[in-house]
Design a protein around this motif. Structure first.
Motif, PDB file in Angstrom:
ATOM      1  N   THR A  69       0.848  -1.193   0.000  1.00 10.56           N
ATOM      2  CA  THR A  69       0.000   0.000   0.000  1.00 10.56           C
ATOM      3  C   THR A  69       0.880   1.239   0.000  1.00 10.56           C
ATOM      4  N   GLY A  70       0.525   2.203  -0.856  1.00  7.56           N
ATOM      5  CA  GLY A  70       1.313   3.423  -0.965  1.00  7.56           C
ATOM      6  C   GLY A  70       0.923   4.460   0.064  1.00  7.56           C
ATOM      7  N   ARG A  71       1.672   5.549   0.078  1.00  7.95           N
ATOM      8  CA  ARG A  71       1.396   6.643   1.007  1.00  7.95           C
ATOM      9  C   ARG A  71       1.163   7.923   0.221  1.00  7.95           C
ATOM     10  N   LEU A  72       0.147   8.659   0.585  1.00  7.57           N
ATOM     11  CA  LEU A  72      -0.166   9.945  -0.032  1.00  7.57           C
ATOM     12  C   LEU A  72      -0.343  10.996   1.065  1.00  7.57           C
ATOM     13  N   PRO A  73      -0.102  12.289   0.740  1.00  7.75           N
ATOM     14  CA  PRO A  73      -0.291  13.348   1.750  1.00  7.75           C
ATOM     15  C   PRO A  73      -1.707  13.368   2.312  1.00  7.75           C
ATOM     16  N   ARG A  74      -2.682  13.039   1.461  1.00 11.66           N
ATOM     17  CA  ARG A  74      -4.075  12.998   1.918  1.00 11.66           C
ATOM     18  C   ARG A  74      -4.840  12.048   0.998  1.00 11.66           C
ATOM     19  N   GLY A  75      -6.028  11.677   1.436  1.00 13.88           N
ATOM     20  CA  GLY A  75      -6.866  10.801   0.629  1.00 13.88           C
ATOM     21  C   GLY A  75      -6.576   9.329   0.875  1.00 13.88           C
ATOM     22  N   ARG A  76      -7.253   8.527   0.110  1.00 18.24           N
ATOM     23  CA  ARG A  76      -7.166   7.073   0.256  1.00 18.24           C
ATOM     24  C   ARG A  76      -5.799   6.563  -0.192  1.00 18.24           C
ATOM     25  N   ARG A  77      -5.211   5.671   0.596  1.00 19.44           N
ATOM     26  CA  ARG A  77      -3.906   5.117   0.257  1.00 19.44           C
ATOM     27  C   ARG A  77      -4.064   4.096  -0.883  1.00 19.44           C
ATOM     28  N   PRO A  78      -3.286   4.234  -1.965  1.00 22.36           N
ATOM     29  CA  PRO A  78      -3.438   3.329  -3.112  1.00 22.36           C
ATOM     30  C   PRO A  78      -2.802   1.959  -2.843  1.00 22.36           C
ATOM     31  N   THR A  79      -3.417   0.943  -3.424  1.00 20.31           N
ATOM     32  CA  THR A  79      -2.843  -0.406  -3.380  1.00 20.31           C
ATOM     33  C   THR A  79      -2.162  -0.678  -4.712  1.00 20.31           C
ATOM     34  N   PHE A  80      -0.905  -1.050  -4.655  1.00 19.02           N
ATOM     35  CA  PHE A  80      -0.148  -1.295  -5.883  1.00 19.02           C
ATOM     36  C   PHE A  80      -0.361  -2.724  -6.370  1.00 19.02           C
ATOM     37  N   LEU A  81      -0.360  -2.863  -7.682  1.00 19.31           N
ATOM     38  CA  LEU A  81      -0.583  -4.154  -8.322  1.00 19.31           C
ATOM     39  C   LEU A  81       0.710  -4.672  -8.940  1.00 19.31           C
ATOM     40  N   ARG A  82       0.852  -5.977  -8.969  1.00 23.67           N
ATOM     41  CA  ARG A  82       1.976  -6.595  -9.665  1.00 23.67           C
ATOM     42  C   ARG A  82       1.548  -7.954 -10.197  1.00 23.67           C
ATOM     43  N   LEU A  83       2.344  -8.488 -11.103  1.00 21.19           N
ATOM     44  CA  LEU A  83       2.038  -9.799 -11.660  1.00 21.19           C
ATOM     45  C   LEU A  83       2.180 -10.878 -10.595  1.00 21.19           C
ATOM     46  N   ASN A  84       1.390 -11.910 -10.762  1.00 17.69           N
ATOM     47  CA  ASN A  84       1.427 -13.039  -9.842  1.00 17.69           C
ATOM     48  C   ASN A  84       2.547 -13.996 -10.245  1.00 17.69           C
ATOM     49  N   GLU A  85       3.652 -13.966  -9.508  1.00 17.93           N
ATOM     50  CA  GLU A  85       4.786 -14.823  -9.834  1.00 17.93           C
ATOM     51  C   GLU A  85       4.529 -16.289  -9.513  1.00 17.93           C
ATOM     52  N   GLY A  86       3.330 -16.587  -8.983  1.00 21.99           N
ATOM     53  CA  GLY A  86       2.948 -17.977  -8.796  1.00 21.99           C
ATOM     54  C   GLY A  86       2.597 -18.662 -10.107  1.00 21.99           C
ATOM     55  N   ARG A  87       2.357 -17.861 -11.146  1.00 22.36           N
ATOM     56  CA  ARG A  87       2.130 -18.442 -12.480  1.00 22.36           C
ATOM     57  C   ARG A  87       3.479 -18.742 -13.113  1.00 22.36           C
ATOM     58  N   ALA A  88       3.565 -19.879 -13.785  1.00 25.06           N
ATOM     59  CA  ALA A  88       4.845 -20.304 -14.345  1.00 25.06           C
ATOM     60  C   ALA A  88       4.658 -20.854 -15.755  1.00 25.06           C
ATOM     61  N   ILE A  89       5.770 -20.919 -16.475  1.00 28.30           N
ATOM     62  CA  ILE A  89       5.791 -21.410 -17.853  1.00 28.30           C
ATOM     63  C   ILE A  89       6.905 -22.441 -17.976  1.00 28.30           C
ATOM     64  N   LEU A  90       6.619 -23.541 -18.639  1.00 28.54           N
ATOM     65  CA  LEU A  90       7.636 -24.539 -18.970  1.00 28.54           C
ATOM     66  C   LEU A  90       8.237 -24.171 -20.315  1.00 28.54           C
ATOM     67  N   VAL A  91       9.558 -24.170 -20.408  1.00 32.32           N
ATOM     68  CA  VAL A  91      10.215 -23.759 -21.653  1.00 32.32           C
ATOM     69  C   VAL A  91      11.335 -24.723 -22.011  1.00 32.32           C
ATOM     70  N   ALA A  92      11.650 -24.775 -23.302  1.00 34.11           N
ATOM     71  CA  ALA A  92      12.743 -25.621 -23.777  1.00 34.11           C
ATOM     72  C   ALA A  92      13.410 -24.967 -24.968  1.00 34.11           C
ATOM     73  N   ASP A  93      14.728 -25.088 -25.024  1.00 33.65           N
ATOM     74  CA  ASP A  93      15.522 -24.611 -26.161  1.00 33.65           C
ATOM     75  C   ASP A  93      16.224 -25.810 -26.774  1.00 33.65           C
ATOM     76  N   LEU A  94      15.802 -26.184 -27.996  1.00 32.29           N
ATOM     77  CA  LEU A  94      16.366 -27.347 -28.669  1.00 32.29           C
ATOM     78  C   LEU A  94      17.563 -26.957 -29.516  1.00 32.29           C
ATOM     79  N   ARG A  95      18.631 -27.728 -29.390  1.00 35.76           N
ATOM     80  CA  ARG A  95      19.804 -27.608 -30.250  1.00 35.76           C
ATOM     81  C   ARG A  95      20.175 -29.008 -30.720  1.00 35.76           C
TER      82      ARG A  95
END
Length: 405
Positions: A69-95
């Motif tokens: 949660t952010g801080r402001l001089p006045r008013g409602r404190r904003p909640t910051f959003l970020r990506l959910n790092e609980g989501r994952a991707i399986l990847v492969a690089d073939l050579r």
């Protein structure tokens, strides 16, 4: 005058608009996280109510989570959003000789990786990959796996999704994607290795603001990915960018594609090893890593072989400069670890090929994981849409002027 058929046009539905706005918001969160809903509204130009609806949907779908949660001089404190790092991707690089398999989160951070030998047949490769993927999923039981991204040194038909051109793998035509999807019951995205590196630059590197970019991958073979006017270029049959198989000398060495004297046979890792073998009396030559180590130790034959390779890379890039005039050329490969040796030679060759104006910027890719990181972007782009920077530049001027930074 060309006739325009107004009866055969597609009208954007409200659902289409919602999908576009969802992609814009999701991508802005990715680029600017952590970010508040108010800042999302200002940057995107969308109504605050629209942003709230979209972000709540993304939280329900577990793509986004509430952060600090952010801080402001006045008013409602904003909640910051970020990506959910609980989501994952399986990847492969073939050579041709080895395949790297990994797990990455939605920010392109690798959680674990393994290396295996690449079997000679695509069916065996698919089966081994499935085994590795299942092992990695068990090792990360707390993750939500979104899909599978695979880069390979070859091309596939976009309609049939079958691998149709992989000379260095020496594979017959095979439905590689379907074989893995059936076994894992997950969506699989395939991409040419050089194209995957383009996606890595645009998504995770500094290529997001470059509209015309070419990536040159140098390994056992040589590939190029072309990014023109903000779009990945595919061409007829998905074969755009095969500069490595342009013949520079019809009487030159045999290439794996069946031709002779292709750029690849002069500028790849295999070419450098051939140069060294031709100059050395040793029956068993080094691998490419050993060759670079020999050059570092002052071996004259190794230095000569790598210098020939560097001149061949730069010389072939002249046709890219003259034909495509990119803003930037990014090089990917083990050889970039000795950029102090290769860079000046390649840059001089590129500069000599410029017809008008300044030469394009030439630089090595950031880090050594470009091919794998590109496969992460390959999966995520199905949900995220265009890059945030591209969205911002294409926004009308009256909206851009409202952006507060």
């Amino acid at each position: 005058m060309k006739r325009i058929d107004f009866t055969n046009t597609q009208v954007a539905s409200s659902e289409t608009a919602r999908d576009i706005n969802r992609g814009v918001v999701l991508n802005l969160i990715r680029r600017r996280q952590p970010i508040s809903r108010a800042d999302l509204a200002r940057v995107s130009g969308l109504q605050r109510s629209t942003v709230s609806l979209i972000t709540e949907q993304l939280i329900r779908e577990k793509w986004v989570i509430n952060g600090p949660t952010g801080r402001l001089p006045r008013g409602r404190r904003p909640t910051f959003l970020r990506l959910n790092e609980g989501r994952a991707i399986l990847v492969a690089d073939l050579r041709p000789d080895r395949t790297t398999v990994a797990v990455a989160d939605v920010n392109g951070r690798f959680l674990s990786q393994e290396v295996m030998q690449t079997p000679s047949h695509p069916q065996a490769t698919a089966e081994n990959l499935v085994t590795k993927f299942r092992h990695l999923m068990k090792a990360h039981p707390d993750r939500i796996f979104e899909g599978i991204g695979i880069s390979l040194p070859g091309r596939f038909d976009e309609k049939t999704q079958r691998v149709i051109f992989a000379p260095n793998l020496k594979w017959p035509e095979f439905d590689f994607k379907a074989a893995i999807e059936r076994a894992t019951e997950m969506r699989v995205e395939l991409e040419n290795a050089a194209n995957a590196c383009v996606l890595a630059e645009v998504w995770f590197g500094h290529g997001g603001k470059v509209r015309d970019l070419v990536v040159v991958t140098v390994s056992e073979g040589l590939g190029t990915g072309v990014f023109t006017n903000g779009q990945l270029t595919r061409g007829l049959n998905g074969m755009a960018g095969e500069f490595g198989h342009v013949s520079l000398n019809p009487e030159g060495p045999q290439c794996t594609c069946g031709g002779r004297g292709c750029w690849e046979v002069y500028a790849s890792n295999r070419a450098a090893l051939r140069y060294y073998h031709e100059s050395s009396s040793a029956s068993d030559g080094p691998n490419f890593q050993d060759l670079m180590a020999l050059a570092d130790a002052g071996d004259a034959l190794a230095i000569k072989a790598l210098d020939r390779m560097a001149h061949a890379i730069g010389s072939g890039m002249r046709m890219i400069v003259a034909g495509l005039a990119p803003e930037e050329i990014v090089l990917v490969g083990d050889f970039t670890r000795q950029w102090q040796r290769f860079g000046p030679v390649i840059e001089a060759e590129v500069a000599a090929g410029v017809l008008v104006g300044k030469p394009p910027r030439v630089r090595p890719a950031e880090g050594v994981m470009a091919r794998l990181r590109g496969t992460v972007a390959l999966v995520l782009q199905k949900h995220f849409g265009p890059s945030a920077d591209a969205v911002e530049e294409e926004r009308p001027a009256w909206v851009r002027q409202r952006v507060v930074r």
